[in-house]
Design a protein around this motif. Structure first.
Motif: not given
Length: 431
Positions: A420-421, A400-412
């Motif tokens: 995140v792929k 899910c692209p939205a999940c990718m955005m959220q996890m990228t934000d948190m990990l970044s």
């Protein structure tokens, strides 16, 4: 008079949907928002009690009701675990539509939804222009993730580390594809979705690479519109129906065998919401939407069921990386796809698979929920980040692209070097 009649009909439909709720409270144990706040008004049971007297409450205190109903991720966790089978997501969407019909859209949402989103060419053009000038207001946040942050204090963006708009969106290179049946004898319609097209074109390119590898014909019509879920989640049925009409035209043509998407939310919307909402347009539109829905599949589901995705011939010698998986709510809880992406990940050459604790626990994005309730969204996302890190994974994959955005934000923001792929990116790389 028609508006009043429609309102009466929708309220009556809500009453019919609410009757099965036993107020057992099982939703408390699975609701991410309730787990964060521990407030009864934030859980499905509390919201359903509110909706039960919606006609009176929206006259007495419409803003309070609206605020409480919007504090929901629409993740479907409550519905998936409801012992009475209450269609909670349908109830919340209908209730939001009632409130929006009564109160109207905010000026900002009206400008975004009715001014731009329902006009796909205009929407695409504006974002294309934005991609060229985004550097004016943003700066690099984390080079590992390629994330950006705001140069100025913004109440909308806050401290987020977000993915920038792609310099070259997917449609620039691949829009209008039509390659017939393919030597595999399968013609696949491809619906990338807005985020993949405009922010994550590498995901769309991975889908195309995988389909071409398996010798599928590809039908990728031009000028696709948003699936409509942002508008419907905000109660704007008018905009949703316009987008649905727009998308029915190209996808009612093209005699394809299956429609695939790499977006869990788009897949769920097309399969479950398009047919229901198309009934409001006409019987013919409903028939077309149902035919599309019946042929729609998540990309990982399609690859595994159709081709088995055996990657043993692509074995890699040497040290392996660790990959883990996050279940998007709309993929597992809404349409029941969970085994197929794991099948792909477990077969990847060069990787060891590690199952994540609470893999199907919501990441906390929820679309507009992330914009309105970022503090809550961040705390829920922080729980997901901790579970990712506990696996020791080098890569966290999802669908899910939205999940990718959220996890990228948190990990970044955490400075964690965990890539995140999308699962299809890893699959395409292995080819």
């Amino acid at each position: 008079m028609n508006d009043i009649a429609n309102l009466r009909t929708t309220l009556s439909e809500l009453d019919d949907l609410l009757v099965n709720c036993m107020r057992c409270g099982m939703c408390q144990s699975v609701c991410p928002v309730f787990q964060d706040s521990m407030l009864e008004g934030d859980v499905a049971r509390g919201k359903l009690a509110l909706i039960d007297s919606l006609a009176k409450r929206m006259i007495d205190s419409p803003k309070e009701v609206k605020d409480r109903l919007e504090k929901c991720l629409l993740c479907g966790s409550c519905e998936a675990g409801c012992p009475s089978g209450v269609k909670i997501t349908d109830i919340f969407i209908k209730a939001r539509a009632v409130l929006t019909s009564y109160m109207g859209l905010s000026p900002v949402k009206k400008a975004i939804f009715r001014g731009t989103l329902v006009h796909p060419r205009l929407f695409t053009g504006l974002l294309s222009m934005g991609s060229k000038f985004q550097w004016v207001a943003t700066s690099e946040a984390n080079s590992f993730f390629g994330t950006s942050c705001s140069k100025i204090m913004s109440p909308l963006i806050g401290d987020r580390h977000f993915m920038p708009l792609a310099k070259r969106p997917l449609h620039k290179d691949h829009s209008g594809m039509d390659t017939g049946k393919g030597t595999a004898g399968i013609r696949v319609a491809f619906y990338p979705g807005c985020v993949v097209d405009k922010m994550l074109p590498q995901v769309g390119k991975a889908v195309i690479k995988a389909l071409e590898f398996h010798r599928c014909g590809i039908y990728l019509p031009k000028n696709q519109g948003c699936c409509g879920i942002p508008t419907l989640a905000s109660g704007d049925e008018e905009s949703f129906l316009k987008l649905l009409k727009h998308n029915l035209k190209p996808f009612s043509k093209g005699n394809y065998d299956v429609l695939v998407t790499p977006c869990a939310t788009c897949t769920s919307t097309i399969k479950k919401l398009w047919p229901k909402m198309a009934a409001k347009i006409s019987p013919d539109a409903e028939k077309k939407a149902k035919r599309i829905a019946d042929r729609t599949m998540d990309i990982s589901e399609f690859l595994v069921k159709q081709f088995g995705v055996d990657l043993s011939a692509h074995a890699v010698v040497g040290a392996k990386k660790t990959v883990t998986w996050h279940d998007p709510c709309h993929l597992k809880k809404s349409i029941g796809v969970a085994a197929e992406p794991r099948t792909i990940l477990k077969g990847l050459p060069g990787y060891e698979y590690a199952e994540m604790k609470e893999a199907d626990y919501c990441c906390g994005n929820g679309g507009s929920f992330n914009l309105i309730h970022y503090d809550t969204s961040t705390r829920i996302g922080g729980r997901k980040r901790e579970n990712i890190l506990a696996t020791g994974a080098d890569v966290v994959a999802t669908g899910c692209p939205a999940c990718m955005m959220q996890m990228t934000d948190m990990l970044s923001q955490g400075g964690d070097n965990v890539a995140v792929k999308h699962v299809i990116e890893l699959y395409a790389d292995a080819l």
